[in-house]
Design a protein around this motif. Structure first.
Motif, PDB file in Angstrom:
ATOM      1  N   SER A 128      -0.717   6.163 -11.393  1.00 26.85           N
ATOM      2  CA  SER A 128      -0.239   7.543 -11.516  1.00 26.85           C
ATOM      3  C   SER A 128      -0.329   8.251 -10.162  1.00 26.85           C
ATOM      4  O   SER A 128      -0.986   7.783  -9.239  1.00 26.85           O
ATOM      5  N   ALA A 129       0.296   9.391 -10.078  1.00 25.83           N
ATOM      6  CA  ALA A 129       0.310  10.161  -8.836  1.00 25.83           C
ATOM      7  C   ALA A 129      -1.094  10.623  -8.463  1.00 25.83           C
ATOM      8  O   ALA A 129      -1.436  10.680  -7.278  1.00 25.83           O
ATOM      9  N   TRP A 142       0.826  -1.198   0.000  1.00 22.59           N
ATOM     10  CA  TRP A 142       0.000   0.000   0.000  1.00 22.59           C
ATOM     11  C   TRP A 142       0.866   1.257   0.000  1.00 22.59           C
ATOM     12  O   TRP A 142       0.601   2.199  -0.742  1.00 22.59           O
ATOM     13  N   LEU A 143       1.917   1.278   0.817  1.00 16.10           N
ATOM     14  CA  LEU A 143       2.823   2.433   0.860  1.00 16.10           C
ATOM     15  C   LEU A 143       3.494   2.647  -0.494  1.00 16.10           C
ATOM     16  O   LEU A 143       3.689   3.785  -0.934  1.00 16.10           O
ATOM     17  N   TRP A 144       3.840   1.555  -1.153  1.00 21.83           N
ATOM     18  CA  TRP A 144       4.448   1.624  -2.485  1.00 21.83           C
ATOM     19  C   TRP A 144       3.426   2.124  -3.504  1.00 21.83           C
ATOM     20  O   TRP A 144       3.724   3.005  -4.319  1.00 21.83           O
ATOM     21  N   ALA A 145       2.189   1.587  -3.463  1.00 23.80           N
ATOM     22  CA  ALA A 145       1.149   1.985  -4.413  1.00 23.80           C
ATOM     23  C   ALA A 145       0.731   3.433  -4.193  1.00 23.80           C
ATOM     24  O   ALA A 145       0.399   4.142  -5.158  1.00 23.80           O
ATOM     25  N   ALA A 146       0.787   3.914  -2.951  1.00 24.66           N
ATOM     26  CA  ALA A 146       0.422   5.303  -2.646  1.00 24.66           C
ATOM     27  C   ALA A 146       1.582   6.254  -2.905  1.00 24.66           C
ATOM     28  O   ALA A 146       1.488   7.442  -2.622  1.00 24.66           O
ATOM     29  N   ARG A 147       2.682   5.722  -3.398  1.00 27.79           N
ATOM     30  CA  ARG A 147       3.860   6.495  -3.819  1.00 27.79           C
ATOM     31  C   ARG A 147       4.583   7.204  -2.681  1.00 27.79           C
ATOM     32  O   ARG A 147       5.154   8.271  -2.862  1.00 27.79           O
ATOM     33  N   PHE A 148       4.577   6.609  -1.502  1.00 29.06           N
ATOM     34  CA  PHE A 148       5.384   7.145  -0.415  1.00 29.06           C
ATOM     35  C   PHE A 148       6.827   6.679  -0.555  1.00 29.06           C
ATOM     36  O   PHE A 148       7.744   7.365  -0.107  1.00 29.06           O
ATOM     37  N   ILE A 164      -3.914   9.047  -9.050  1.00 27.12           N
ATOM     38  CA  ILE A 164      -4.617   7.880  -8.496  1.00 27.12           C
ATOM     39  C   ILE A 164      -4.085   7.568  -7.106  1.00 27.12           C
ATOM     40  O   ILE A 164      -4.847   7.281  -6.186  1.00 27.12           O
ATOM     41  N   ALA A 165      -2.772   7.646  -6.946  1.00 28.95           N
ATOM     42  CA  ALA A 165      -2.162   7.367  -5.642  1.00 28.95           C
ATOM     43  C   ALA A 165      -2.645   8.363  -4.598  1.00 28.95           C
ATOM     44  O   ALA A 165      -2.863   7.997  -3.437  1.00 28.95           O
ATOM     45  N   ARG A 166      -2.846   9.604  -4.970  1.00 32.34           N
ATOM     46  CA  ARG A 166      -3.293  10.642  -4.025  1.00 32.34           C
ATOM     47  C   ARG A 166      -4.702  10.357  -3.507  1.00 32.34           C
ATOM     48  O   ARG A 166      -5.080  10.804  -2.437  1.00 32.34           O
ATOM     49  N   GLN A 167      -5.494   9.590  -4.253  1.00 33.32           N
ATOM     50  CA  GLN A 167      -6.850   9.239  -3.829  1.00 33.32           C
ATOM     51  C   GLN A 167      -6.860   8.130  -2.785  1.00 33.32           C
ATOM     52  O   GLN A 167      -7.889   7.873  -2.173  1.00 33.32           O
ATOM     53  N   LEU A 168      -5.723   7.481  -2.558  1.00 35.65           N
ATOM     54  CA  LEU A 168      -5.656   6.378  -1.602  1.00 35.65           C
ATOM     55  C   LEU A 168      -5.557   6.861  -0.162  1.00 35.65           C
ATOM     56  O   LEU A 168      -5.784   6.085   0.761  1.00 35.65           O
ATOM     57  N   TYR A 169      -5.215   8.127   0.048  1.00 35.45           N
ATOM     58  CA  TYR A 169      -5.029   8.627   1.410  1.00 35.45           C
ATOM     59  C   TYR A 169      -5.401  10.096   1.495  1.00 35.45           C
ATOM     60  O   TYR A 169      -5.567  10.781   0.481  1.00 35.45           O
TER      61      TYR A 169
END
Length: 133
Positions: A75-76, A12-18, A78-83
């Protein structure tokens, strides 16, 4: 975004681009830089919706609330919508960034010019010749 299948914390951390890689995410979790609901977690911990995750990235410490689950990196946008970052975290992060900016601005790292270097060398030679190390 899949909301039914469990997602590992490192994925999840990887998919959310942290973190750029899952390995970096795993190392951050193992190193205690990531807290899940206030406690240390393992990389295989299942992430739940509305969970609070506190993580450290360099100088910044973020607290986010999980709004979506995904184990695929997109994409960034999409990742921003995860958190969603908490308001207190955002304010603290901005305050810390401003403090770092002020500290860096007040730091004066001016190198001596040629004349000053010669004076320093002369002073050092004088101290060495007189035995005053």
């Amino acid at each position: 975004m899949s909301e039914l299948t469990p997602v590992r914390l490192d994925k999840w951390l990887w998919a959310a681009r942290f973190y750029k890689t899952r390995t970096l995410a795993q190392e951050a979790i193992d190193g205690g830089k990531v807290r899940y609901e206030g406690d240390r977690a393992k990389p295989a911990k299942s992430v739940a919706l509305n969970a609070h995750i506190r993580l450290r990235q360099g100088y910044e410490e973020l607290e986010v609330v999980v709004k979506g689950l995904s184990d695929k990196r997109g994409s960034a946008t999409i990742a921003r919508q995860l958190y969603e970052e908490t308001e207190a975290s955002r304010v603290a992060r901005e305050r810390a960034a401003e403090q770092r900016r002020i500290e860096n601005a007040s730091y004066n790292s001016v190198r001596p010019d040629k004349k000053q270097r010669r004076l320093l060398d002369k002073l050092k030679r004088t101290l060495i010749d007189t035995g005053q190390d």
